[in-house]
Design a protein around this motif. Structure first.
Motif, mmCIF file in Angstrom:
data_model
loop_
_atom_site.group_PDB
_atom_site.id
_atom_site.type_symbol
_atom_site.label_atom_id
_atom_site.label_comp_id
_atom_site.label_asym_id
_atom_site.label_seq_id
_atom_site.Cartn_x
_atom_site.Cartn_y
_atom_site.Cartn_z
ATOM 1 N N THR A 13 0.839 -1.199 0.000
ATOM 2 C CA THR A 13 0.000 0.000 0.000
ATOM 3 C C THR A 13 0.877 1.253 0.000
ATOM 4 N N GLY A 14 0.515 2.182 -0.884
ATOM 5 C CA GLY A 14 1.279 3.413 -1.019
ATOM 6 C C GLY A 14 2.374 3.352 -2.051
ATOM 7 N N GLY A 15 2.634 2.172 -2.571
ATOM 8 C CA GLY A 15 3.696 1.999 -3.551
ATOM 9 C C GLY A 15 3.261 2.379 -4.953
ATOM 10 N N SER A 16 4.167 2.149 -5.902
ATOM 11 C CA SER A 16 3.939 2.527 -7.295
ATOM 12 C C SER A 16 4.276 1.374 -8.230
ATOM 13 N N LYS A 85 -3.577 1.328 -3.575
ATOM 14 C CA LYS A 85 -4.404 0.882 -2.465
ATOM 15 C C LYS A 85 -4.795 -0.585 -2.680
ATOM 16 N N PRO A 86 -5.132 -1.290 -1.621
ATOM 17 C CA PRO A 86 -5.572 -2.691 -1.802
ATOM 18 C C PRO A 86 -6.737 -2.834 -2.776
ATOM 19 N N GLU A 87 -7.601 -1.851 -2.828
ATOM 20 C CA GLU A 87 -8.741 -1.928 -3.748
ATOM 21 C C GLU A 87 -8.351 -1.762 -5.214
ATOM 22 N N ASP A 88 -7.094 -1.440 -5.477
ATOM 23 C CA ASP A 88 -6.587 -1.409 -6.853
ATOM 24 C C ASP A 88 -6.201 -2.803 -7.345
ATOM 25 N N THR A 89 -6.217 -3.777 -6.457
ATOM 26 C CA THR A 89 -5.868 -5.140 -6.835
ATOM 27 C C THR A 89 -6.838 -5.675 -7.879
ATOM 28 N N VAL A 118 -1.986 -5.346 -4.525
ATOM 29 C CA VAL A 118 -1.542 -4.354 -3.546
ATOM 30 C C VAL A 118 -1.831 -4.921 -2.163
ATOM 31 N N SER A 119 -0.783 -5.131 -1.395
ATOM 32 C CA SER A 119 -0.944 -5.706 -0.056
ATOM 33 C C SER A 119 -1.131 -4.603 0.979
ATOM 34 N N SER A 120 -1.913 -4.935 1.988
ATOM 35 C CA SER A 120 -2.195 -3.943 3.036
ATOM 36 C C SER A 120 -1.196 -4.050 4.175
#
Length: 120
Positions: A13-16, A85-89, A118-120
Motif C-alpha cells: 500500500t502506497g507503492g507505485s 491501495k488494496p482496492e486497486d488489486t 496491492v498488499s495492506s
C-alpha cells in the motif's frame, strides 16, 4: 493484432507500479488506447484511456493517483500508478480501439492481462 503488456506485480500500500502495453499489427489507425481492470467477481471497468488527440479519461477512483501516457510513434501506452491501495488489486487489461487494413471498421483489441496486487 497483438497487445503485449508488462509491469504488473506485487506492491505494498502506497507503492507505485508502471504498466506498459505495446500494440503491433497492420494498423490504419489506432484511435484510443487504455487500461481496464477486473477484480474477482466483478465486471471489467475502465481505469484510464487516451485518444489519438491526447484527450484522457480516468475512473474517479484513480483520479490524481494514476497517469496515462502514450507513445504514438510506437503504439505504446503506459499507466503510472502511484499511491496504490488494496482496492486497486485486479487484473489489468490493455485495450486498443483500432482500424486494421483487413477490417474497415474500428474493433476493440485486448491484451492478455497483467496481475496487480496491492498488499495492506
Amino acid at each position: 493484432v497483438q497487445l503485449v503488456e508488462s509491469g504488473g506485480g506485487l506492491v505494498q500500500t502506497g507503492g507505485s507500479l508502471r504498466l506498459s502495453c505495446a500494440a503491433s499489427g497492420r494498423f490504419v489507425s489506432v484511435n484510443a488506447m487504455g487500461w481496464y481492470r477486473q477484480a474477482p467477481g466483478k465486471q471489467r471497468d475502465l481505469v484510464a484511456d487516451i485518444t489519438r488527440f491526447g484527450r484522457t479519461d480516468y475512473a474517479d477512483s484513480v483520479m490524481g493517483r494514476f497517469t496515462i501516457t502514450r507513445d504514438y510513434a510506437n503504439n505504446t501506452v503506459y499507466l503510472q500508478m502511484n499511491s496504490l491501495k488494496p482496492e486497486d488489486t485486479a487484473v489489468y487489461y490493455c485495450n486498443a480501439k483500432a482500424v486494421v487494413v483487413t477490417t474497415p471498421t474500428q474493433v476493440n483489441y485486448w491484451g492478455q492481462g497483467t496481475q496487480v496486487t496491492v498488499s495492506s
